[in-house]
Design a protein around this motif. Sequence first.
Motif, mmCIF file in Angstrom:
data_model
loop_
_atom_site.group_PDB
_atom_site.id
_atom_site.type_symbol
_atom_site.label_atom_id
_atom_site.label_comp_id
_atom_site.label_asym_id
_atom_site.label_seq_id
_atom_site.Cartn_x
_atom_site.Cartn_y
_atom_site.Cartn_z
ATOM 1 N N ARG A 179 47.125 41.528 24.255
ATOM 2 C CA ARG A 179 47.889 42.162 25.334
ATOM 3 C C ARG A 179 47.119 42.113 26.650
ATOM 4 N N LEU A 180 45.836 42.485 26.596
ATOM 5 C CA LEU A 180 45.007 42.458 27.801
ATOM 6 C C LEU A 180 44.814 41.028 28.287
ATOM 7 N N PHE A 181 44.581 40.109 27.352
ATOM 8 C CA PHE A 181 44.378 38.709 27.721
ATOM 9 C C PHE A 181 45.581 38.171 28.494
ATOM 10 N N PHE A 182 46.790 38.372 27.960
ATOM 11 C CA PHE A 182 47.968 37.833 28.621
ATOM 12 C C PHE A 182 48.273 38.557 29.930
ATOM 13 N N ARG A 183 48.001 39.859 29.993
ATOM 14 C CA ARG A 183 48.258 40.590 31.236
ATOM 15 C C ARG A 183 47.365 40.090 32.369
ATOM 16 N N VAL A 184 46.062 39.943 32.087
ATOM 17 C CA VAL A 184 45.121 39.505 33.127
ATOM 18 C C VAL A 184 45.382 38.062 33.531
ATOM 19 N N THR A 185 45.551 37.171 32.540
ATOM 20 C CA THR A 185 45.747 35.758 32.870
ATOM 21 C C THR A 185 47.102 35.508 33.519
ATOM 22 N N GLU A 186 48.091 36.359 33.225
ATOM 23 C CA GLU A 186 49.386 36.226 33.890
ATOM 24 C C GLU A 186 49.234 36.413 35.392
ATOM 25 N N ILE A 187 48.475 37.438 35.797
ATOM 26 C CA ILE A 187 48.234 37.685 37.219
ATOM 27 C C ILE A 187 47.471 36.521 37.835
ATOM 28 N N MET A 188 46.446 36.042 37.123
ATOM 29 C CA MET A 188 45.648 34.930 37.640
ATOM 30 C C MET A 188 46.481 33.659 37.765
ATOM 31 N N LEU A 189 47.385 33.430 36.813
ATOM 32 C CA LEU A 189 48.244 32.244 36.873
ATOM 33 C C LEU A 189 49.203 32.309 38.054
ATOM 34 N N LEU A 190 49.773 33.470 38.309
ATOM 35 C CA LEU A 190 50.692 33.604 39.438
ATOM 36 C C LEU A 190 49.956 33.390 40.761
ATOM 37 N N LEU A 191 48.722 33.881 40.851
ATOM 38 C CA LEU A 191 47.912 33.633 42.043
ATOM 39 C C LEU A 191 47.598 32.141 42.182
ATOM 40 N N VAL A 233 36.201 30.225 46.792
ATOM 41 C CA VAL A 233 36.724 30.623 45.479
ATOM 42 C C VAL A 233 38.093 31.282 45.639
ATOM 43 N N LEU A 234 38.224 32.177 46.618
ATOM 44 C CA LEU A 234 39.515 32.829 46.866
ATOM 45 C C LEU A 234 40.563 31.814 47.315
ATOM 46 N N ALA A 235 40.156 30.847 48.120
ATOM 47 C CA ALA A 235 41.091 29.824 48.581
ATOM 48 C C ALA A 235 41.619 28.996 47.417
ATOM 49 N N VAL A 236 40.731 28.628 46.500
ATOM 50 C CA VAL A 236 41.108 27.788 45.366
ATOM 51 C C VAL A 236 41.981 28.547 44.378
ATOM 52 N N LEU A 237 41.645 29.808 44.134
ATOM 53 C CA LEU A 237 42.315 30.560 43.074
ATOM 54 C C LEU A 237 43.479 31.428 43.557
ATOM 55 N N THR A 238 43.563 31.706 44.873
ATOM 56 C CA THR A 238 44.633 32.581 45.359
ATOM 57 C C THR A 238 45.420 32.001 46.530
ATOM 58 N N LEU A 257 57.821 37.060 47.197
ATOM 59 C CA LEU A 257 59.095 37.773 47.210
ATOM 60 C C LEU A 257 59.993 37.255 46.091
ATOM 61 N N GLY A 258 60.057 35.931 45.939
ATOM 62 C CA GLY A 258 60.860 35.333 44.883
ATOM 63 C C GLY A 258 60.374 35.738 43.506
ATOM 64 N N MET A 259 59.037 35.766 43.292
ATOM 65 C CA MET A 259 58.493 36.152 42.000
ATOM 66 C C MET A 259 58.792 37.616 41.704
ATOM 67 N N LEU A 260 58.679 38.483 42.707
ATOM 68 C CA LEU A 260 58.963 39.902 42.504
ATOM 69 C C LEU A 260 60.410 40.103 42.073
ATOM 70 N N LEU A 261 61.331 39.445 42.760
ATOM 71 C CA LEU A 261 62.749 39.574 42.424
ATOM 72 C C LEU A 261 63.032 38.991 41.040
ATOM 73 N N LEU A 262 62.420 37.840 40.733
ATOM 74 C CA LEU A 262 62.656 37.194 39.443
ATOM 75 C C LEU A 262 62.134 38.043 38.293
ATOM 76 N N LEU A 263 60.936 38.601 38.429
ATOM 77 C CA LEU A 263 60.354 39.409 37.363
ATOM 78 C C LEU A 263 61.118 40.714 37.174
ATOM 79 N N ARG A 264 61.589 41.295 38.277
ATOM 80 C CA ARG A 264 62.370 42.530 38.163
ATOM 81 C C ARG A 264 63.723 42.257 37.521
ATOM 82 N N TRP A 265 64.302 41.089 37.775
ATOM 83 C CA TRP A 265 65.591 40.739 37.174
ATOM 84 C C TRP A 265 65.439 40.428 35.687
#
Length: 275
Positions: A179-191, A233-238, A257-265
């Motif tokens: 659960r923690l693995f997917f939660r953290v990597t999900e945020i990193m992937l979206l960035l 590092v921030l430029a490459v990853l975010t 904005l698109g990701m926020l709307l998509l995830l909420r939907w």
Amino acid sequence: MGQVLFIVWRESVEAMLVIGILHAWMSHNPQAAGGKRWLWGGVALGLVLAAVLAVGLFAAAELMGAHQDAFQAGMVFVAAALIVHMVLWMRAHGRTLKRELESGMAARAERNNWWGVLALVAIAVAREGSEAVVFLYSMLAGAQGAALGWMAFGGVVGFVLALLTFWLLQLGGKLLSWRLFFRVTEIMLLLLAAALLVSGVERLMSMELLPPLVDPLWDSSALLDDMSPLGNVLAVLTGYRAHPALTSVLAYAGYWLGMLLLLRWRSPRQQRLAA
């Protein structure tokens, strides 16, 4: 290097998850022990399919000739889209993946249909491998000399870290939970997808296919220069830029904005399906 390391790490762990679930089920069901060779055959076939895709991408880029820059820019956007798809797919199937795989394996074991196991594993490995290939192509296409060596090193380190991560996850959540693995990597992937989007937009601006509108919109290099070690590092990853063009900022804001709307939907929809 950081992007390559992270994507190889994440994709390898996901592939290991599927292989691990199937292998554990076979180990606990004696009637399915004969299917293990089909399992590993599927792994090998999946890797071959991913390698074929890699060769095909580089060959296609060479055939594009004068349009090679446009092709490479397009692949950056494809890589960003695949990363977003990966996040959405795991959100939809992560909770039920183990149950779905085991029920499918039970049905195939009853019919002694090991070709189905080979196909299932090959598709799973090829899927993760193809996502990695598309992403790595978008990085390797513009790299030269020492940068290629560092990216190759990052890929090897990412795979080794994936083996270590999978081992920690197999300890049953004592040190690291799925659960923690997917939660953290999900945020990193979206960035990371946002960073790729910005990179793609900048390529289109350099090719004069998009106007910068205002360039630069601001200059925050006094606070954090994106050419400094931390800023890079921030430029490459975010996707951080110390002096971005207005077009890049609009693309970045539109993405989130698109990701926020998509995830909420999708969230209430997934809850209804799970129920």
